[in-house]
Scaffold this motif. Structure first.
Motif, mmCIF file in Angstrom:
data_model
loop_
_atom_site.group_PDB
_atom_site.id
_atom_site.type_symbol
_atom_site.label_atom_id
_atom_site.label_comp_id
_atom_site.label_asym_id
_atom_site.label_seq_id
_atom_site.Cartn_x
_atom_site.Cartn_y
_atom_site.Cartn_z
ATOM 1 N N SER A 43 0.834 -1.198 0.000
ATOM 2 C CA SER A 43 0.000 0.000 0.000
ATOM 3 C C SER A 43 0.870 1.250 0.000
ATOM 4 O O SER A 43 2.028 1.226 0.435
ATOM 5 N N CYS A 44 0.290 2.348 -0.473
ATOM 6 C CA CYS A 44 0.993 3.630 -0.474
ATOM 7 C C CYS A 44 1.282 4.083 0.947
ATOM 8 O O CYS A 44 2.320 4.688 1.224
ATOM 9 N N GLU A 45 0.333 3.811 1.825
ATOM 10 C CA GLU A 45 0.509 4.218 3.213
ATOM 11 C C GLU A 45 1.798 3.625 3.791
ATOM 12 O O GLU A 45 2.593 4.342 4.415
ATOM 13 N N ASP A 46 2.009 2.325 3.549
ATOM 14 C CA ASP A 46 3.239 1.685 4.016
ATOM 15 C C ASP A 46 4.467 2.321 3.368
ATOM 16 O O ASP A 46 5.464 2.610 4.023
ATOM 17 N N ALA A 47 4.368 2.531 2.053
ATOM 18 C CA ALA A 47 5.502 3.099 1.324
ATOM 19 C C ALA A 47 5.856 4.473 1.881
ATOM 20 O O ALA A 47 7.029 4.814 2.038
ATOM 21 N N LEU A 48 4.822 5.270 2.167
ATOM 22 C CA LEU A 48 5.059 6.616 2.697
ATOM 23 C C LEU A 48 5.810 6.577 4.022
ATOM 24 O O LEU A 48 6.623 7.454 4.318
ATOM 25 N N LYS A 49 5.504 5.537 4.824
ATOM 26 C CA LYS A 49 6.157 5.442 6.121
ATOM 27 C C LYS A 49 7.639 5.056 5.990
ATOM 28 O O LYS A 49 8.494 5.602 6.658
ATOM 29 N N GLN A 50 7.899 4.105 5.091
ATOM 30 C CA GLN A 50 9.237 3.514 5.074
ATOM 31 C C GLN A 50 10.189 4.072 4.007
ATOM 32 O O GLN A 50 11.395 4.150 4.222
ATOM 33 N N LEU A 51 9.657 4.421 2.851
ATOM 34 C CA LEU A 51 10.529 4.804 1.735
ATOM 35 C C LEU A 51 11.470 5.974 2.027
ATOM 36 O O LEU A 51 12.632 5.941 1.607
ATOM 37 N N PRO A 52 10.995 7.011 2.718
ATOM 38 C CA PRO A 52 11.881 8.166 2.912
ATOM 39 C C PRO A 52 13.183 7.825 3.610
ATOM 40 O O PRO A 52 14.166 8.548 3.474
ATOM 41 N N GLU A 53 13.210 6.730 4.336
ATOM 42 C CA GLU A 53 14.444 6.365 5.038
ATOM 43 C C GLU A 53 15.562 5.989 4.074
ATOM 44 O O GLU A 53 16.731 6.255 4.322
ATOM 45 N N GLU A 54 15.186 5.311 2.998
ATOM 46 C CA GLU A 54 16.203 4.923 2.012
ATOM 47 C C GLU A 54 15.604 5.059 0.613
ATOM 48 O O GLU A 54 15.090 4.084 0.058
ATOM 49 N N PRO A 55 15.669 6.262 0.060
ATOM 50 C CA PRO A 55 15.020 6.526 -1.238
ATOM 51 C C PRO A 55 15.616 5.663 -2.353
ATOM 52 O O PRO A 55 16.829 5.627 -2.524
#
Lengths: 213, 213
Positions: A43-55
């Motif tokens: 889900s996008c929600e999950d991606a939003l939480k985790q992705l910024p840590e390691e783009p």
DNA sequence: GCGCAAATCACCCAAATGGGTACTAGACGC
DNA sequence: GCGTCTAGTACCCATTTGGGTGATTTGCGC
């Protein structure tokens, strides 16, 4: 281009709710030299939480997702990861969706059931600063640059309309065309009649949208 | 698609002033099943005289031509041959030229020194109702759909601007947003300040051009 | 030659617009 | 708690716009 001249691995994240498809993409990426599947999300929600840590370099983004859809997802993620490119994965090539995705910041738009080869090639193109899309989508996009309709405005009327779009007022249009302001008014009235509008703003919008100028 | 389900030969015309390139294209087309080089021209003027007699399916059009250039050529030919698709052949991928060609009615835009395979594939895609372009050009095109700059308008100001673009006047904007016309004026003044414009028409143009709405 | 559309110009007038100035209330940061 | 920002409100006033009506000239088609 020169930025990527040293061969390196393209890190890719996948956002896709269908577990089968998600794992297939993951496997495809893992199996190939030059690619790395950095992370997957359902889900996008999950991606939003985790992705910024390691783009990652590129995100493969499904459009139809439960909760926040892929288009809203791109818009939100693009804010946080300005250096990342987004490649939409979809099953249908619908005009409206295509344009909304591109406006949201997607760099490409390809079909989910394309061959692994084609998907990897699209990722590479996007990573190298290009854009990937199917021919059908490309035509939709190209068509949007072409005049929509023949509104049978006379040459003079088009001239006046162009100046209207530049924000010029009656007097300066009159001066530019060496005619009186009354004549300018007459032309503008005629333009409004033909375009079925009643104000300057509507005329400008129609002219720009339909690429009359 | 179904229109072309019966396998047939795609007839192609070439407009290219360089004799070598022209003949190379002609040979490539002649050698391949499914393609036919219907005619070749060294100038748009010649093409305009002869092409209408037997409209090809696709025209390969060079951009840099002596006399009438390829872009003007497409515009003129497209009028006479509405059913024909035009594929621009070029050496450089310049933004301005790309957009002018697409606006003129081109369906694709590829590099002259692409492989024969790639050129034939592009012709096929265009013939089948799609569009062909290099990834770099595709990115230029895609980028044109994305917001140009952050003009730091507040949410409320964007809302007002959107209604301004719809041609609504102070009163109807006020009613729609449940505020007074004076407040609408205040927002609009603020928008004009931030966008560096002084009239409605300029604001609408800027909003549409920069995709703020 | 007649008709017609396009382009030109004129006048009236109500409504809308844009610019200036000034004030209040809530939200947010520090 | 103080300053700043956005939103909201108000009033004044010159200018611009859009709509209505009417007229002349020119060129083009039939």
């Amino acid at each position: 281009m020169s930025m990527h001249s040293i061969p390196r691995v393209i890190s890719v994240a996948v956002v896709e709710d269908d577990r089968e498809v998600r794992q297939a993409l993951q496997l495809t990426l893992a199996a190939r030299d030059g690619f790395r599947c950095a992370s997957t999300f359902s889900s996008c929600e999950d991606a939003l939480k985790q992705l910024p840590e390691e783009p990652p370099d590129v995100v493969l983004m499904d459009i139809n997702l439960p909760g926040m859809d892929g288009i809203a997802g791109v818009k939100a993620l693009k804010e946080l990861l300005p250096g990342t490119d987004f490649l939409m994965l979809t099953v249908r090539e619908e005009e409206d969706t295509v344009f909304r995705a591109l406006s949201a910041g997607a760099s490409g738009y390809i079909l989910k059931h394309a061959s692994p080869e084609a998907i990897l090639e699209a990722i590479t193109e996007v990573y190298e600063g290009g854009s990937a899309m199917t021919p059908v989508i490309a035509r939709l996009v190209v068509r949007s640059f072409q005049p929509k309709a023949a509104h049978d405005l006379s040459d003079r009327e088009l001239e006046v309309l162009a100046k209207l779009c530049d924000g010029e007022n009656y007097r300066s249009i009159a001066e530019a065309l060496f005619i009186s302001t009354n004549t300018v008014k007459a032309h503008i009235k005629s333009v409004y009649l033909k375009l079925h509008v009643h104000t300057r703003a509507e005329a400008v919008r129609k002219a720009l949208r339909d690429r009359l100028v």
